[in-house]
Design a protein around this motif. Structure first.
Motif, PDB file in Angstrom:
ATOM      1  N   TYR A   9      -0.821 -13.485  20.752  1.00 62.57           N
ATOM      2  CA  TYR A   9      -0.703 -14.720  21.541  1.00 62.57           C
ATOM      3  C   TYR A   9       0.434 -15.595  21.004  1.00 62.57           C
ATOM      4  O   TYR A   9       1.224 -16.146  21.774  1.00 62.57           O
ATOM      5  N   CYS A  10       0.520 -15.708  19.682  1.00 64.78           N
ATOM      6  CA  CYS A  10       1.604 -16.494  19.076  1.00 64.78           C
ATOM      7  C   CYS A  10       2.970 -15.842  19.327  1.00 64.78           C
ATOM      8  O   CYS A  10       3.966 -16.540  19.553  1.00 64.78           O
ATOM      9  N   LEU A  11       3.014 -14.533  19.298  1.00 65.04           N
ATOM     10  CA  LEU A  11       4.270 -13.842  19.593  1.00 65.04           C
ATOM     11  C   LEU A  11       4.679 -14.058  21.044  1.00 65.04           C
ATOM     12  O   LEU A  11       5.868 -14.193  21.361  1.00 65.04           O
ATOM     13  N   SER A  12       3.694 -14.104  21.946  1.00 67.79           N
ATOM     14  CA  SER A  12       3.993 -14.367  23.354  1.00 67.79           C
ATOM     15  C   SER A  12       4.559 -15.769  23.529  1.00 67.79           C
ATOM     16  O   SER A  12       5.501 -15.987  24.303  1.00 67.79           O
ATOM     17  N   LEU A  13       3.996 -16.733  22.797  1.00 72.39           N
ATOM     18  CA  LEU A  13       4.436 -18.125  22.921  1.00 72.39           C
ATOM     19  C   LEU A  13       5.859 -18.348  22.414  1.00 72.39           C
ATOM     20  O   LEU A  13       6.461 -19.381  22.701  1.00 72.39           O
ATOM     21  N   GLN A  14       6.385 -17.381  21.667  1.00 74.08           N
ATOM     22  CA  GLN A  14       7.756 -17.529  21.184  1.00 74.08           C
ATOM     23  C   GLN A  14       8.787 -17.408  22.305  1.00 74.08           C
ATOM     24  O   GLN A  14       9.884 -17.971  22.200  1.00 74.08           O
ATOM     25  N   THR A  15       8.443 -16.685  23.352  1.00 72.39           N
ATOM     26  CA  THR A  15       9.454 -16.399  24.384  1.00 72.39           C
ATOM     27  C   THR A  15       9.045 -16.797  25.798  1.00 72.39           C
ATOM     28  O   THR A  15       9.872 -16.750  26.710  1.00 72.39           O
ATOM     29  N   VAL A  16       7.773 -17.163  26.019  1.00 72.14           N
ATOM     30  CA  VAL A  16       7.350 -17.582  27.355  1.00 72.14           C
ATOM     31  C   VAL A  16       6.722 -18.970  27.272  1.00 72.14           C
ATOM     32  O   VAL A  16       6.219 -19.368  26.215  1.00 72.14           O
ATOM     33  N   PRO A  17       6.727 -19.735  28.367  1.00 72.72           N
ATOM     34  CA  PRO A  17       6.128 -21.067  28.359  1.00 72.72           C
ATOM     35  C   PRO A  17       4.640 -21.023  28.022  1.00 72.72           C
ATOM     36  O   PRO A  17       3.959 -20.025  28.267  1.00 72.72           O
ATOM     37  N   ALA A  18       4.137 -22.125  27.498  1.00 78.99           N
ATOM     38  CA  ALA A  18       2.744 -22.185  27.052  1.00 78.99           C
ATOM     39  C   ALA A  18       1.766 -21.910  28.185  1.00 78.99           C
ATOM     40  O   ALA A  18       0.798 -21.160  28.023  1.00 78.99           O
ATOM     41  N   TYR A  19       2.007 -22.501  29.381  1.00 78.82           N
ATOM     42  CA  TYR A  19       1.060 -22.327  30.478  1.00 78.82           C
ATOM     43  C   TYR A  19       1.049 -20.888  30.988  1.00 78.82           C
ATOM     44  O   TYR A  19       0.026 -20.398  31.476  1.00 78.82           O
ATOM     45  N   ILE A  20       2.182 -20.185  30.853  1.00 79.18           N
ATOM     46  CA  ILE A  20       2.217 -18.779  31.260  1.00 79.18           C
ATOM     47  C   ILE A  20       1.400 -17.934  30.291  1.00 79.18           C
ATOM     48  O   ILE A  20       0.668 -17.021  30.695  1.00 79.18           O
ATOM     49  N   SER A  21       1.504 -18.241  29.001  1.00 74.69           N
ATOM     50  CA  SER A  21       0.717 -17.507  28.001  1.00 74.69           C
ATOM     51  C   SER A  21      -0.776 -17.685  28.243  1.00 74.69           C
ATOM     52  O   SER A  21      -1.563 -16.742  28.090  1.00 74.69           O
ATOM     53  N   VAL A  22      -1.179 -18.906  28.638  1.00 69.13           N
ATOM     54  CA  VAL A  22      -2.589 -19.157  28.936  1.00 69.13           C
ATOM     55  C   VAL A  22      -3.036 -18.330  30.142  1.00 69.13           C
ATOM     56  O   VAL A  22      -4.117 -17.727  30.138  1.00 69.13           O
ATOM     57  N   ILE A  23      -2.200 -18.302  31.204  1.00 72.83           N
ATOM     58  CA  ILE A  23      -2.523 -17.507  32.394  1.00 72.83           C
ATOM     59  C   ILE A  23      -2.664 -16.029  32.034  1.00 72.83           C
ATOM     60  O   ILE A  23      -3.594 -15.348  32.479  1.00 72.83           O
ATOM     61  N   LEU A  24      -1.743 -15.533  31.220  1.00 70.74           N
ATOM     62  CA  LEU A  24      -1.798 -14.127  30.808  1.00 70.74           C
ATOM     63  C   LEU A  24      -3.055 -13.849  29.978  1.00 70.74           C
ATOM     64  O   LEU A  24      -3.704 -12.816  30.147  1.00 70.74           O
ATOM     65  N   LEU A  25      -3.404 -14.775  29.083  1.00 72.16           N
ATOM     66  CA  LEU A  25      -4.578 -14.584  28.240  1.00 72.16           C
ATOM     67  C   LEU A  25      -5.852 -14.507  29.073  1.00 72.16           C
ATOM     68  O   LEU A  25      -6.758 -13.718  28.773  1.00 72.16           O
ATOM     69  N   PHE A  26      -5.921 -15.308  30.135  1.00 70.40           N
ATOM     70  CA  PHE A  26      -7.139 -15.332  30.937  1.00 70.40           C
ATOM     71  C   PHE A  26      -7.335 -14.066  31.768  1.00 70.40           C
ATOM     72  O   PHE A  26      -8.352 -13.931  32.455  1.00 70.40           O
ATOM     73  N   GLN A  27      -6.416 -13.132  31.667  1.00 67.08           N
ATOM     74  CA  GLN A  27      -6.627 -11.832  32.311  1.00 67.08           C
ATOM     75  C   GLN A  27      -7.680 -11.008  31.577  1.00 67.08           C
ATOM     76  O   GLN A  27      -8.065  -9.923  32.018  1.00 67.08           O
ATOM     77  N   PHE A  28      -8.170 -11.550  30.450  1.00 63.57           N
ATOM     78  CA  PHE A  28      -9.223 -10.848  29.712  1.00 63.57           C
ATOM     79  C   PHE A  28     -10.481 -10.706  30.569  1.00 63.57           C
ATOM     80  O   PHE A  28     -11.309  -9.817  30.318  1.00 63.57           O
ATOM     81  N   THR A  29     -10.645 -11.556  31.588  1.00 63.40           N
ATOM     82  CA  THR A  29     -11.851 -11.484  32.412  1.00 63.40           C
ATOM     83  C   THR A  29     -11.947 -10.160  33.170  1.00 63.40           C
ATOM     84  O   THR A  29     -12.957  -9.453  33.095  1.00 63.40           O
ATOM     85  N   TRP A  30     -10.880  -9.810  33.915  1.00 56.80           N
ATOM     86  CA  TRP A  30     -10.948  -8.543  34.654  1.00 56.80           C
ATOM     87  C   TRP A  30     -10.787  -7.349  33.721  1.00 56.80           C
ATOM     88  O   TRP A  30     -11.325  -6.261  33.999  1.00 56.80           O
ATOM     89  N   MET A  31     -10.073  -7.518  32.623  1.00 56.21           N
ATOM     90  CA  MET A  31      -9.959  -6.426  31.648  1.00 56.21           C
ATOM     91  C   MET A  31     -11.316  -6.109  31.030  1.00 56.21           C
ATOM     92  O   MET A  31     -11.640  -4.942  30.769  1.00 56.21           O
ATOM     93  N   GLY A  32     -12.113  -7.148  30.808  1.00 59.50           N
ATOM     94  CA  GLY A  32     -13.456  -6.928  30.275  1.00 59.50           C
ATOM     95  C   GLY A  32     -14.326  -6.131  31.227  1.00 59.50           C
ATOM     96  O   GLY A  32     -15.099  -5.260  30.808  1.00 59.50           O
ATOM     97  N   VAL A  33     -14.203  -6.426  32.520  1.00 57.90           N
ATOM     98  CA  VAL A  33     -14.946  -5.665  33.536  1.00 57.90           C
ATOM     99  C   VAL A  33     -14.519  -4.198  33.507  1.00 57.90           C
ATOM    100  O   VAL A  33     -15.347  -3.285  33.595  1.00 57.90           O
TER     101      VAL A  33
END
Length: 364
Positions: free
Chosen positions: A99-123
């Motif tokens: 997550y910290c590595l992602s924040l180095q090159t993409v905006p913070a709100y985009i990293s949050v959106i990407l992280l929240f993909q854990f919901t469908w990945m969990g399914v």
């Protein structure tokens, strides 16, 4: 409707939301000149330190009040918990790294959106491991989430294309987060949430110290100005989500189970329900288990003046001391073998809900 069916998913959602304010805090630490390794180590070191103070304080308080703790006569439960909790600690540590590595090159709100993909990945992870398709309503929720993600990215007002490396790290953090949630729901679910979170955080800190060498401590980085970021990140990025997930992820309803109707004559014919809840168990308080020398998962003999039944123990904090609970859906472990057959003279209802019992450890 049982409100717990709503409360516990809400706790999981709130735990995920904790990563929202984490993103700008990490960005501020980067702007202050700190590296991503400094940020990760500070988050886990100060998070571990705060949780250690809380756990130690509660232990001292119990000691002062002379409230007994679970004795350490049998080390097997703690030793047996190491693989599962260490795996959870590894996953959550790598979530923060990616997550910290992602924040180095993409905006913070985009990293949050990407992280929240854990919901469908969990399914998806659950479907693969359990070898069954998710329910239609779950598939619909996943589709809505994916559409929402594309809409969020489309309206984000990006100045240019996203860095692919940052996106990959963001999605990898989501995958690791989904794995972490899956593990939480299956390992040491009877352990107190604070103790469970502290052990997971300890394993995570040990792993990160090993990966990044002890330079963070030997060079004195942890006592510089980064402590202010570490305390914030440790609180909202480690302690809060870990405790919320530890409470919510493994929770089931008490009384009759959510999987089976009373005798199981219909619901146990359903492959999916019987796979999710295949056999009976006996819930007992942690203190009672310690007095009886019973570890979580061990076979016990439940007996009364009317009969006896062998069943696996489920050691928990949630059940009242001196009380035992057993579901009555399973013919191979019939709870009513030990209950009273007396009935109310007016309603003619049998007294199947409560009786005096004896629990002993079943020798191999």
């Amino acid at each position: 409707m049982d409100l717990r069916l709503l409360i516990f998913p809400l706790l999981v959602f709130l735990g995920g939301c904790c990563y929202g304010p984490s993103s700008p805090t990490i960005k501020l630490a980067y702007a202050a000149g700190y590296s991503w390794t400094d940020v990760v180590m500070s988050q886990y070191f100060y998070g571990w330190l705060i949780l250690f103070v809380i756990v130690a304080g509660l232990f001292i308080l119990r000691f002062i009040r002379k409230q007994p703790t679970v004795p350490g006569k049998n080390p097997r439960p703690l030793l047996r918990s190491i693989p599962g909790l260490a795996l959870a600690g590894t996953c959550i540590a790598l979530v923060t790294v990616t997550y910290c590595l992602s924040l180095q090159t993409v905006p913070a709100y985009i990293s949050v959106i990407l992280l929240f993909q854990f919901t469908w990945m969990g399914v998806l992870i659950q479907a693969i491991i359990e070898q069954r398709l998710p329910e239609p309503k779950m598939i619909l929720a996943v589709v809505i989430l994916v559409i929402g993600t594309f809409l969020a990215l489309g309206f984000a007002g990006l100045d240019g294309p996203l860095d692919p490396v940052g996106v990959i790290f963001g999605l990898l953090s989501a995958l690791l987060y989904a794995m972490y949630m899956f593990i939480l729901g299956r390992f040491e679910i009877g352990m107190h949430p604070l103790n469970r979170s502290f052990l997971i955080l300890s394993y995570a800190l040990l792993l990160l110290t090993f990966l990044f060498t002890p330079a963070y401590f030997m060079q004195g980085t942890f006592v510089t100005g980064i402590w202010q970021y570490g305390i914030i990140l440790g609180s909202i990025g480690c302690i809060l989500p870990m405790c919320l997930f530890a409470i919510a992820a493994p929770r089931i309803s008490t009384g009759a189970t959510i999987w089976h109707w009373p005798s199981g004559s219909m619901t146990r014919r359903c492959t999916q329900l019987d796979r999710d809840c295949p056999t009976a168990w006996l819930e007992m308080n942690k203190k009672d288990a310690a007095k009886l020398g019973i570890a979580d998962g061990e076979k016990v003999l439940l007996s009364s003046r009317r009969g006896e039944v062998a069943v696996a123990a489920r050691v928990m904090e949630d059940i009242k001391e001196g009380v035992f609970f057993m579901p009555f859906h399973f013919i191979e472990a019939r709870a009513n073998l030990v209950t009273n057959t007396a009935y109310d003279p007016v309603s003619r209802t049998p007294e199947y809900k409560v009786c005096a019992v004896k629990v002993t450890k079943q020798e191999a």
